[in-house]
Design a protein around this motif. Structure first.
Motif, short mmCIF file in Angstrom:
data_model
loop_
_atom_site.label_atom_id
_atom_site.label_comp_id
_atom_site.label_asym_id
_atom_site.label_seq_id
_atom_site.Cartn_x
_atom_site.Cartn_y
_atom_site.Cartn_z
N ASP A 157 0.82 -1.22 0.00
CA ASP A 157 0.00 0.00 0.00
C ASP A 157 0.86 1.27 0.00
O ASP A 157 0.40 2.33 -0.42
CB ASP A 157 -0.92 0.02 1.23
N ARG A 172 -1.37 -3.46 -9.40
CA ARG A 172 -2.78 -3.20 -9.71
C ARG A 172 -3.18 -1.81 -9.18
O ARG A 172 -2.86 -1.45 -8.05
CB ARG A 172 -3.66 -4.27 -9.07
N ASN A 173 -3.83 -1.02 -10.04
CA ASN A 173 -4.29 0.34 -9.71
C ASN A 173 -3.16 1.35 -9.53
O ASN A 173 -3.37 2.44 -9.00
CB ASN A 173 -5.17 0.35 -8.44
N LYS A 174 -1.95 0.96 -9.93
CA LYS A 174 -0.82 1.89 -9.77
C LYS A 174 -0.20 2.25 -11.12
O LYS A 174 -0.43 1.57 -12.12
CB LYS A 174 0.25 1.25 -8.88
N ARG A 175 0.60 3.30 -11.12
CA ARG A 175 1.42 3.61 -12.31
C ARG A 175 2.36 2.44 -12.55
O ARG A 175 2.91 1.88 -11.60
CB ARG A 175 2.28 4.85 -12.05
#
Lengths: 154, 391
Positions: free
Chosen positions: B44, B75-78
């Protein structure tokens, strides 16, 4: 955790049909049909580039006229391969780069006619600066393997 | 000058020929877990991931970042995949650096792995990096490409096969002190000479191994590090420089870069040194991890780094200047010559330098090292990345 560890063998085998483009096509047609090698001149620097390309990677200008080079030349570097690699010829073989007369850059090719059994003796015969002559295959396919180099000293 | 970028976490595998206990993503995950633990972060806490992956054919999975994306928790990140051949790892650290330096992110992970030992023959893959128009039909590979550099370096400066063997002996001795190294067995000049010729003048012992393992690093902004009072070392210089394609253009007449030397690597170091304020590398650098997969290439890399004049490094190595305990130890980890998991090899150079200036290198620690340099080379001697890391 102790478990039996499994393997899986996979092979990539992909066939491509590459277009060589106008510059390389012209070069290979001369090689195939006339057993001649040509470089292409960078008009800005005056240097003759071989393998020929449509633009100079130094001045970034388009190349202009074709210039016949060789068949004589001088060894710029070499290696003698003694190890077998998948998909490459059976060893030993010698190849390297030759600056052909009239060219400013060097082109790669095999060196033939040298006994490669003793690495030290063979490397002395292929020393940088050694004069060589380009030899052409009787049957030519339009490929860099249509020619090779032999030392003028024998 | 803008705010600095720090390194706050490092993870490396213990590299070896094969890792039959770990799939490719497992190996990436292994290094990430160690790096996150080192940074005392969980997934996180990571805002962006730079994925370090050189030619796909080496791991045998096309666009293997697709499967690696989960191993780095992206996932969900640059997410960015970087490939500059052998320089991939240091280019990945640079891309992570740029995310932070640009102010886009505070905490960035870079990670990857390779399983070169699973590739039946890495030179078959590497022959395919030559263009199919003019050069592929020749038996070119990275070994004979750099053997031809050795031949020119010998002719120009008088390097001998014994000089090359001394690099192997030095690096193997140093690798024996590094638990992460792949080839850890010390050797002798006699043993190197007894090993068979691969591509004259390079013998088997002059060559790097084909390694499997991963590496990961966590980079963070100076603000983030200061606010949390974290322990960090700092990237103070970043350089890149590239070279044209044709080997035959690095010889003949009127050329600028000699294939004997590492001309563009010099250009890359000049940029990194300028950024870090280094004007006299011989006096200002304490330790170096320089990308050199074959013994001969360590010499032109030392010279490109400004640690020796052109052609002078073999004599200086003979005097012991570049070994542990010498003036400027080069490749105290054992270097690429002892460990080469291609996708992360150049990242390991930065990681090892960070550990050195952090005083965390263990058995191969360079006493008192405060400023170190790292480099990576990719392509047919074309893409060069460099870094300066300071305590």
């Amino acid at each position: 955790m102790s478990t039996e560890l499994l393997m899986r063998q996979e092979t990539w085998n992909i066939t491509y049909t590459h277009a060589l483009g106008e510059t390389a096509s012209w070069f290979y047609v001369q090689l195939r049909d006339h057993a001649k090698l040509y470089g292409k001149r960078d008009a800005k620097s005056g240097r003759v580039l071989i393998p020929p390309r449509s633009f100079s990677d130094q001045t970034l200008e388009p190349t202009t006229d074709w210039v016949e080079v060789g068949p004589g030349g001088v060894i710029e570097t070499f290696s003698i391969v003694y190890e077998e690699f998948n998909g490459l010829p059976p060893p030993p073989y010698a190849f390297g780069y030759v600056k052909l007369d009239g060219a400013d850059t060097a082109i790669g090719g095999y060196f033939k006619g040298v006994d490669l059994s003793d690495p030290k003796a063979a490397s002395a015969k292929l020393k940088i600066g050694t004069r060589v002559t380009t030899k052409f295959a009787e049957k030519r396919a339009g490929d860099v393997l249509d020619f090779w180099f032999e030392s003028d000293a024998g | 000058m803008s705010a600095r970028v720090g390194i706050i976490g490092i993870g490396q595998s213990n590299f070896q020929a094969r890792r039959n206990d770990a799939s490719y993503p497992d190996l990436v995950r292994e290094a990430v877990t160690v790096a996150l633990g080192d940074a005392k972060l969980d997934f996180d806490g990571i805002e962006a991931v730079v994925y370090s992956l050189s030619p796909d054919a080496m791991v045998g999975i096309g666009n293997a970042e697709r499967i690696g994306v989960d191993a780095v928790g992206a996932r969900n990140k640059r997410f960015l995949r970087i490939n500059t051949g052998g320089a991939t790892g240091i280019s990945s650290v640079a891309a992570a650096y740029y995310h932070v330096a640009a102010g886009a992110c505070d905490v960035v992970l870079t990670a990857g792995a390779d399983k070169v030992g699973e590739c039946g023959d890495s030179q078959t893959v590497l022959n395919k990096i030559w263009d199919p128009t003019y050069e592929r039909q020749l038996p070119l590979g990275t070994i004979n490409m750099l053997a031809m550099s050795a031949v020119r370096y010998m002719d120009k400066y008088g390097m001998t096969e014994e000089d090359m063997a001394r690099v192997v002996v030095k690096n193997r001795m140093q690798a024996s002190k590094n638990p992460h190294a792949h080839l850890k067995k010390p050797t002798t000049v006699e043993e190197v000479f007894k090993s068979r010729y691969i591509s004259w003048p390079i013998k088997l012992f002059d060559c790097c191994p084909q390694s499997s393992g991963g590496c990961a690093m966590v980079l963070a902004s100076e603000r983030y590090i200061k606010e949390r009072n974290l322990d960090a070392v700092w990237i103070t210089g970043v350089g890149h420089c590239s070279e044209t394609y044709y080997i035959g253009d690095r010889m003949g007449t009127g050329y600028t870069a000699d294939h004997a030397d590492a001309y563009a690597l010099r250009g890359s170091f000049v940029r990194a040194f300028k950024m870090a304020g280094i004007t006299k590398p011989r006096d200002q650098v304490d330790v170096a991890e320089l990308y050199a997969p074959f013994s001969n290439t360590e010499f032109h890399s030392i010279e490109a780094a400004g640690l020796a004049e052109l052609g002078q490094s073999p004599a200086m190595l003979r005097e012991g200047q570049f070994q542990l305990g010498g003036k400027i130890p080069v490749n105290p980890s054992g270097g690429v010559l002892c460990t080469n998991a291609i996708a992360v090899t150049a990242m390991v150079r930065v990681a090892e330098i960070a550990l050195q200036v952090w005083d965390r290198a263990g058995g191969h620690q360079v006493a008192g090292a405060k400023r170190g340099i790292a480099s990576g080379n990719g392509g047919d001697h074309q893409f060069f990345g460099t870094m300066v890391v300071e305590a």
